[in-house]
Design a protein around this motif. Structure first.
Motif, mmCIF file in Angstrom:
data_model
loop_
_atom_site.group_PDB
_atom_site.id
_atom_site.type_symbol
_atom_site.label_atom_id
_atom_site.label_comp_id
_atom_site.label_asym_id
_atom_site.label_seq_id
_atom_site.Cartn_x
_atom_site.Cartn_y
_atom_site.Cartn_z
ATOM 1 N N LEU A 14 0.753 -1.186 -0.200
ATOM 2 C CA LEU A 14 0.106 -0.126 0.080
ATOM 3 C C LEU A 14 0.743 1.349 0.096
ATOM 4 N N ASP A 15 0.447 2.279 -0.659
ATOM 5 C CA ASP A 15 1.440 3.552 -1.041
ATOM 6 C C ASP A 15 1.636 4.034 0.703
ATOM 7 N N PRO A 16 2.690 4.194 1.025
ATOM 8 C CA PRO A 16 3.120 4.703 2.654
ATOM 9 C C PRO A 16 2.799 6.209 2.634
ATOM 10 N N VAL A 17 2.731 6.789 1.497
ATOM 11 C CA VAL A 17 2.539 8.195 1.662
ATOM 12 C C VAL A 17 0.840 8.486 1.880
ATOM 13 N N PHE A 18 -0.164 7.552 1.145
ATOM 14 C CA PHE A 18 -1.520 7.382 1.316
ATOM 15 C C PHE A 18 -1.638 7.011 2.818
ATOM 16 N N ALA A 19 -1.032 5.985 3.135
ATOM 17 C CA ALA A 19 -1.250 5.550 4.665
ATOM 18 C C ALA A 19 -0.978 6.584 5.690
ATOM 19 N N GLU A 20 0.008 7.392 5.227
ATOM 20 C CA GLU A 20 0.632 8.421 6.347
ATOM 21 C C GLU A 20 -0.595 9.549 6.355
ATOM 22 N N ARG A 21 -0.832 10.082 5.184
ATOM 23 C CA ARG A 21 -2.134 11.139 4.882
ATOM 24 C C ARG A 21 -3.426 10.396 5.680
ATOM 25 N N PHE A 22 -3.838 9.252 5.506
ATOM 26 C CA PHE A 22 -4.999 8.813 6.100
ATOM 27 C C PHE A 22 -4.868 8.834 7.480
ATOM 28 N N LEU A 23 -3.717 8.478 8.183
ATOM 29 C CA LEU A 23 -3.891 8.442 9.620
ATOM 30 C C LEU A 23 -3.856 9.806 10.094
ATOM 31 N N ASN A 24 -2.932 10.640 9.404
ATOM 32 C CA ASN A 24 -3.017 11.998 9.996
ATOM 33 C C ASN A 24 -4.412 12.564 9.761
ATOM 34 N N PHE A 25 -5.406 12.251 8.827
ATOM 35 C CA PHE A 25 -6.673 12.701 8.541
ATOM 36 C C PHE A 25 -7.381 12.190 9.937
ATOM 37 N N ILE A 26 -7.362 11.134 10.231
ATOM 38 C CA ILE A 26 -7.867 10.450 11.342
ATOM 39 C C ILE A 26 -7.796 11.191 12.628
#
Ligand code: PRE
Length: 111
Positions: free
Chosen positions: A77-89
């Motif tokens: 999974l794209d780690p940049v996406f994972a980081e953005r998703f966690l930051n959003f939550i």
């Protein structure tokens, strides 16, 4: 796919339906997981407010992001996406924590 025969229309629609049915199940699981996560973080918010701890913990967040990026990489999974998703939550969680803290400090001021 370049060399594959085009699928008959009915088969395409069936395949699309099959995939969408899995997507619907996965979306439902995501909503349930998020709801459980927010139940936990609401308790964390109350605990922090009761003990006058700051709503955000940037060091904890940095550890979570490092861990999640690693898990994302392992899972392709794209780690940049994972980081953005966690930051959003987490941004939403911190907003909830701040609301809990301000309502607790208002009720302390009244009593
Ligand atoms: O672990 C905490 O201290 C939390 O408040 C939970 C949480 C999270 O959503 O994971 C949210 C805010 C903090 O900055 C760090 C983590």
């Amino acid at each position: 796919m370049e060399n594959s025969q085009p699928l008959p229309e009915e088969a395409v629609l069936e395949e699309l339906q099959r995939l969408r049915s899995s997507i619907d199940n996965l979306d439902a699981a995501l909503v349930h997981l998020l709801a459980e996560r927010f139940k936990c973080t609401q308790e964390v918010g109350r605990l922090k407010a009761e003990h006058r701890l700051p709503p955000a913990d940037p060091e904890r967040e940095a550890r979570q992001i490092r861990r999640l990026r690693g898990l994302a990489e392992e899972s392709k999974l794209d780690p940049v996406f994972a980081e953005r998703f966690l930051n959003f939550i987490i941004a939403e969680v911190v907003r909830h924590h701040e609301l809990i803290a301000s309502s607790m400090s208002e009720s302390r001021a009244r009593n």
